[in-house]
Design a protein around this motif. Structure first.
Motif, mmCIF file in Angstrom:
data_model
loop_
_atom_site.group_PDB
_atom_site.id
_atom_site.type_symbol
_atom_site.label_atom_id
_atom_site.label_comp_id
_atom_site.label_asym_id
_atom_site.label_seq_id
_atom_site.Cartn_x
_atom_site.Cartn_y
_atom_site.Cartn_z
ATOM 1 N N ASP A 49 11.731 8.788 16.600
ATOM 2 C CA ASP A 49 11.740 9.978 17.448
ATOM 3 C C ASP A 49 10.303 10.337 17.846
ATOM 4 O O ASP A 49 9.373 9.561 17.616
ATOM 5 C CB ASP A 49 12.453 11.142 16.752
ATOM 6 C CG ASP A 49 11.761 11.617 15.481
ATOM 7 O OD1 ASP A 49 10.662 11.117 15.161
ATOM 8 O OD2 ASP A 49 12.323 12.494 14.801
ATOM 9 N N LEU A 50 10.131 11.493 18.427
ATOM 10 C CA LEU A 50 8.821 11.935 18.892
ATOM 11 C C LEU A 50 7.798 11.979 17.755
ATOM 12 O O LEU A 50 6.642 11.584 17.935
ATOM 13 C CB LEU A 50 8.955 13.325 19.542
ATOM 14 C CG LEU A 50 7.711 13.908 20.182
ATOM 15 C CD1 LEU A 50 7.230 13.006 21.313
ATOM 16 C CD2 LEU A 50 7.989 15.300 20.700
ATOM 17 N N ASN A 89 4.298 9.968 17.586
ATOM 18 C CA ASN A 89 3.049 10.724 17.444
ATOM 19 C C ASN A 89 2.227 10.221 16.275
ATOM 20 O O ASN A 89 0.999 10.107 16.377
ATOM 21 C CB ASN A 89 3.342 12.217 17.265
ATOM 22 C CG ASN A 89 3.635 12.911 18.571
ATOM 23 O OD1 ASN A 89 3.297 12.419 19.639
ATOM 24 N ND2 ASN A 89 4.298 14.051 18.507
#
Length: 123
Positions: free
Chosen positions: A114-115, A119
């Motif tokens: 996911d994000l 990141n």
């Protein structure tokens, strides 16, 4: 509880560990985790979902990775929070190859990055 002959179970330990982690009392949460293990109570995904991010927030990257390995050894399937916490620990420790291997393991286990995952890798 113990003084009243009430034996704590996994839910009791998880609640206490979660609370200690949220209060920033990482060492006390880890000590309770060790007591739980000594009592023969097997940690579950909830236990590790509290401990792994708390280890990372405390800068205990090696401990976060150790917890992740412990989770796998217990036969518990990690969730996205646990994967991301271990991944972040590896990335912050400069272990890029291991972090990328972990992403592959996520995919093999059917956990979609996911994000937060991306990141960590970018940072």
């Amino acid at each position: 509880m113990i003084n009243r002959s009430v034996v704590p179970d996994i839910v009791s330990y998880n609640s206490l560990i979660y609370g200690l982690c949220n209060m920033g009392l990482w060492k006390r949460a880890l000590a309770l985790f060790e007591i739980m293990n000594e009592k023969g109570i097997i940690p579950d995904v909830v236990t590790f979902t509290s401990l792994t991010p708390a280890a990372c927030k405390s800068g205990k990257w090696e401990e976060a990775v150790r917890l992740f390995r412990n989770l796998i050894d217990c036969g518990t399937l990690p969730n996205i929070v646990i994967f991301n916490s271990a991944l972040d620990a590896l990335c912050k420790d400069g272990k890029t190859a291991e972090a990328l291997n972990l992403v592959e393991e996520m995919l093999l286990r059917g956990v979609k990055p996911d994000l937060v995952t991306y990141n960590s890798l970018i940072n």
